[in-house]
Design a protein around this motif. Structure first.
Motif, PDB file in Angstrom:
ATOM      1  N   ALA A   1     -23.196   0.177  17.305  1.00  0.00           N
ATOM      2  CA  ALA A   1     -23.982  -0.547  16.307  1.00  0.00           C
ATOM      3  C   ALA A   1     -25.455  -0.582  16.689  1.00  0.00           C
ATOM      4  O   ALA A   1     -26.342  -0.358  15.848  1.00  0.00           O
ATOM      5  CB  ALA A   1     -23.443  -1.962  16.145  1.00  0.00           C
ATOM      6  N   ASN A   2     -25.739  -0.830  17.954  1.00  0.00           N
ATOM      7  CA  ASN A   2     -27.130  -0.955  18.387  1.00  0.00           C
ATOM      8  C   ASN A   2     -27.855   0.383  18.379  1.00  0.00           C
ATOM      9  O   ASN A   2     -29.028   0.455  17.996  1.00  0.00           O
ATOM     10  CB  ASN A   2     -27.179  -1.590  19.775  1.00  0.00           C
ATOM     11  CG  ASN A   2     -26.673  -3.019  19.759  1.00  0.00           C
ATOM     12  OD1 ASN A   2     -26.746  -3.693  18.726  1.00  0.00           O
ATOM     13  ND2 ASN A   2     -26.133  -3.476  20.870  1.00  0.00           N
ATOM     14  N   ASP A   3     -27.179   1.439  18.771  1.00  0.00           N
ATOM     15  CA  ASP A   3     -27.798   2.763  18.683  1.00  0.00           C
ATOM     16  C   ASP A   3     -28.151   3.092  17.239  1.00  0.00           C
ATOM     17  O   ASP A   3     -29.225   3.644  16.949  1.00  0.00           O
ATOM     18  CB  ASP A   3     -26.851   3.825  19.246  1.00  0.00           C
ATOM     19  CG  ASP A   3     -26.745   3.782  20.765  1.00  0.00           C
ATOM     20  OD1 ASP A   3     -27.601   3.150  21.417  1.00  0.00           O
ATOM     21  OD2 ASP A   3     -25.790   4.395  21.307  1.00  0.00           O
ATOM     22  N   GLY A   4     -27.240   2.732  16.317  1.00  0.00           N
ATOM     23  CA  GLY A   4     -27.498   3.014  14.905  1.00  0.00           C
ATOM     24  C   GLY A   4     -28.631   2.198  14.336  1.00  0.00           C
ATOM     25  O   GLY A   4     -29.479   2.721  13.597  1.00  0.00           O
ATOM     26  N   MET A   5     -28.681   0.903  14.662  1.00  0.00           N
ATOM     27  CA  MET A   5     -29.772   0.069  14.160  1.00  0.00           C
ATOM     28  C   MET A   5     -31.110   0.479  14.757  1.00  0.00           C
ATOM     29  O   MET A   5     -32.142   0.455  14.074  1.00  0.00           O
ATOM     30  CB  MET A   5     -29.476  -1.401  14.442  1.00  0.00           C
ATOM     31  CG  MET A   5     -28.375  -1.968  13.570  1.00  0.00           C
ATOM     32  SD  MET A   5     -28.183  -3.777  13.709  1.00  0.00           S
ATOM     33  CE  MET A   5     -27.452  -3.902  15.353  1.00  0.00           C
ATOM     34  N   ALA A   6     -31.104   0.866  16.029  1.00  0.00           N
ATOM     35  CA  ALA A   6     -32.350   1.326  16.654  1.00  0.00           C
ATOM     36  C   ALA A   6     -32.871   2.577  15.964  1.00  0.00           C
ATOM     37  O   ALA A   6     -34.084   2.714  15.727  1.00  0.00           O
ATOM     38  CB  ALA A   6     -32.111   1.591  18.136  1.00  0.00           C
ATOM     39  N   GLU A   7     -31.979   3.482  15.629  1.00  0.00           N
ATOM     40  CA  GLU A   7     -32.392   4.716  14.949  1.00  0.00           C
ATOM     41  C   GLU A   7     -32.973   4.407  13.567  1.00  0.00           C
ATOM     42  O   GLU A   7     -34.027   4.948  13.190  1.00  0.00           O
ATOM     43  CB  GLU A   7     -31.207   5.662  14.821  1.00  0.00           C
ATOM     44  CG  GLU A   7     -31.551   6.980  14.156  1.00  0.00           C
ATOM     45  CD  GLU A   7     -30.368   7.924  14.050  1.00  0.00           C
ATOM     46  OE1 GLU A   7     -30.573   9.069  13.601  1.00  0.00           O
ATOM     47  OE2 GLU A   7     -29.247   7.523  14.417  1.00  0.00           O
ATOM     48  N   LEU A   8     -32.312   3.532  12.816  1.00  0.00           N
ATOM     49  CA  LEU A   8     -32.822   3.172  11.497  1.00  0.00           C
ATOM     50  C   LEU A   8     -34.187   2.504  11.585  1.00  0.00           C
ATOM     51  O   LEU A   8     -35.087   2.789  10.784  1.00  0.00           O
ATOM     52  CB  LEU A   8     -31.828   2.234  10.801  1.00  0.00           C
ATOM     53  CG  LEU A   8     -30.540   2.867  10.268  1.00  0.00           C
ATOM     54  CD1 LEU A   8     -29.552   1.791   9.853  1.00  0.00           C
ATOM     55  CD2 LEU A   8     -30.843   3.797   9.095  1.00  0.00           C
ATOM     56  N   THR A   9     -34.361   1.632  12.562  1.00  0.00           N
ATOM     57  CA  THR A   9     -35.636   0.946  12.732  1.00  0.00           C
ATOM     58  C   THR A   9     -36.731   1.910  13.147  1.00  0.00           C
ATOM     59  O   THR A   9     -37.862   1.864  12.637  1.00  0.00           O
ATOM     60  CB  THR A   9     -35.491  -0.178  13.777  1.00  0.00           C
ATOM     61  OG1 THR A   9     -34.469  -1.083  13.347  1.00  0.00           O
ATOM     62  CG2 THR A   9     -36.792  -0.930  13.959  1.00  0.00           C
ATOM     63  N   ARG A  10     -36.401   2.796  14.063  1.00  0.00           N
ATOM     64  CA  ARG A  10     -37.382   3.777  14.555  1.00  0.00           C
ATOM     65  C   ARG A  10     -37.797   4.745  13.451  1.00  0.00           C
ATOM     66  O   ARG A  10     -38.974   5.108  13.330  1.00  0.00           O
ATOM     67  CB  ARG A  10     -36.769   4.535  15.732  1.00  0.00           C
ATOM     68  CG  ARG A  10     -37.705   5.534  16.402  1.00  0.00           C
ATOM     69  CD  ARG A  10     -37.060   6.107  17.654  1.00  0.00           C
ATOM     70  NE  ARG A  10     -35.781   6.751  17.389  1.00  0.00           N
ATOM     71  CZ  ARG A  10     -34.605   6.292  17.805  1.00  0.00           C
ATOM     72  NH1 ARG A  10     -34.532   5.153  18.479  1.00  0.00           N
ATOM     73  NH2 ARG A  10     -33.486   6.949  17.536  1.00  0.00           N
ATOM     74  N   ASP A  11     -36.826   5.142  12.610  1.00  0.00           N
ATOM     75  CA  ASP A  11     -37.121   6.134  11.573  1.00  0.00           C
ATOM     76  C   ASP A  11     -37.762   5.529  10.324  1.00  0.00           C
ATOM     77  O   ASP A  11     -38.304   6.281   9.496  1.00  0.00           O
ATOM     78  CB  ASP A  11     -35.828   6.862  11.172  1.00  0.00           C
ATOM     79  CG  ASP A  11     -35.288   7.753  12.277  1.00  0.00           C
ATOM     80  OD1 ASP A  11     -36.014   7.984  13.267  1.00  0.00           O
ATOM     81  OD2 ASP A  11     -34.131   8.207  12.154  1.00  0.00           O
ATOM     82  N   ASN A  12     -37.680   4.206  10.178  1.00  0.00           N
ATOM     83  CA  ASN A  12     -38.175   3.564   8.956  1.00  0.00           C
ATOM     84  C   ASN A  12     -39.010   2.326   9.295  1.00  0.00           C
ATOM     85  O   ASN A  12     -38.692   1.204   8.877  1.00  0.00           O
ATOM     86  CB  ASN A  12     -36.990   3.163   8.063  1.00  0.00           C
ATOM     87  CG  ASN A  12     -36.124   4.332   7.661  1.00  0.00           C
ATOM     88  OD1 ASN A  12     -36.451   5.078   6.740  1.00  0.00           O
ATOM     89  ND2 ASN A  12     -35.009   4.500   8.359  1.00  0.00           N
ATOM     90  N   PRO A  13     -40.110   2.500  10.030  1.00  0.00           N
ATOM     91  CA  PRO A  13     -40.906   1.336  10.440  1.00  0.00           C
ATOM     92  C   PRO A  13     -41.550   0.612   9.268  1.00  0.00           C
ATOM     93  O   PRO A  13     -41.908  -0.572   9.396  1.00  0.00           O
ATOM     94  CB  PRO A  13     -41.962   1.938  11.373  1.00  0.00           C
ATOM     95  CG  PRO A  13     -42.074   3.373  10.935  1.00  0.00           C
ATOM     96  CD  PRO A  13     -40.686   3.772  10.529  1.00  0.00           C
TER      97      PRO A  13
END
Length: 340
Positions: free
Chosen positions: A84-96
């Motif tokens: 879950a955390n890897d996925g949320m980090a990716e979404l946050t990083r890709d969509n600031p």
């Protein structure tokens, strides 16, 4: 700028793993519920909804309920937290421009593993906090075994703990019944859960032991601001209602201040689902400086925009705050808390 500080989603890989669990009644319940809310997993749909609120609207996200601890053995839930955390980090990083940050998932079935995952999420993934629930496998959150976790988060200074309620229909409304009816377990039970969590932490002395801890309570502090007379003068008389043979139930709490003052150390959000009068009471109780804008999207009847829209409308029409207060609630408080 509006930073929506308590929003839910399901990263793609985590959702895939969640929907594959077939040995957990809790998993089956959430599979049914979230399957009808596309914006939890479909980011195109989510961004379409967010567009209604302009380019200055952003979200802080977490993984949607249920608590990881309810999804199986500790080894599985620790792995699910990582996914879950890897996925949320990716979404946050890709969509600031969409996401101001995320709060990490942890499984407190294994406290040491939860601390390690929180630290990984902070140091490697950039998480702004962690999300926990109001109980772990039905047990209270003021147990001493959880304090190393609270201490680890508090030591980070600019990280917060988000607290989400949890119970299901197995928590009956009456002792003589096996199940809760009419979703009372959700409508009223979740608010009791939050209020009991707050109360047990207050009387554990968490704010005296960890004065730097930042705890954000969902749903505006639940019952607490609406029962200020019982929280204040009522608990000032703690012990007056307890028989002598039950004295251990009220013994040992380390407070050096009135209980009501300790409750005001919590931070709360504005996720009142359009109930403006209730939000007004919460802001008056906790203060503008302890109130963060949040909508609980996307669980409204429209599956996304409804609670955002109604929460903004409540804040805009509220006459006990001015524009400077609104700016603090919308983005100033959370930005200072988390160093955004």
């Amino acid at each position: 700028m509006k930073i929506d500080a308590f929003c839910h989603l399901l990263p793609a890989e985590y959702a895939k793993r969640l929907f594959a669990i077939d040995d957990s009644p809790v998993a089956r319940n959430i599979q049914k519920r979230v399957s009808g809310v596309p914006a939890l997993v479909d980011m195109d749909e989510r961004f379409r909804i967010m567009d209604e609120f302009g380019p200055d609207y952003r979200q802080i996200v977490n993984s949607a309920a249920p608590p990881l601890e309810d999804l199986g053995p500790a080894a599985r839930t620790v792995e699910l937290a990582r996914i879950a955390n890897d996925g949320m980090a990716e979404l946050t990083r890709d969509n600031p421009d969409r996401f101001a940050g995320f709060c990490a998932a942890v499984s407190l079935s294994d406290v040491d593993a939860a601390i390690a995952e929180a630290e990984r999420a902070f140091d490697e993934l950039g998480a702004v906090g962690v999300q926990i629930y109001t109980h772990v496998n039905g047990g209270p959150m003021d147990q001493e075994r959880f304090f190393p976790f609270y201490e680890a988060v508090a030591a980070r200074g600019d990280k917060m703990i988000q607290v989400h309620p949890c119970r299901d229909s197995s928590w009956s409304d009456y002792k003589t019944e096996a199940r809760s009816k009419f979703e009372i377990w959700w409508t009223l039970g979740w608010e009791y859960d939050l209020s009991a969590f707050m109360s047990r932490l207050v009387f554990s002395g968490v704010f005296e032991r960890l004065p730097d801890i930042k705890i954000l309570i969902h749903h505006g502090g639940a019952m607490i601001p609406h029962f200020a007379g019982r929280i204040g003068p009522g608990w000032d008389q703690l012990g007056s209602r307890t028989p002598a043979d039950q004295a251990e139930d009220i013994a040992g709490y380390p407070l050096t201040e009135r209980p009501i003052d300790a409750f005001r150390r919590f931070y709360v959000d504005t996720a009142y689902f359009g109930a403006g009068d209730a939000m007004r009471t919460a802001i008056k109780f906790f203060g503008v400086d302890h109130t963060l804008f949040a909508s609980d999207t996307p669980f409204d009847p429209e599956k996304g925009p409804g609670y955002i829209r109604s929460t903004i409308a409540n804040l805009e029409e509220m006459d006990i705050i001015d524009d400077a207060d609104r700016a603090e609630i919308y983005h100033g408080n959370v930005s200072r808390l988390l160093g955004l």
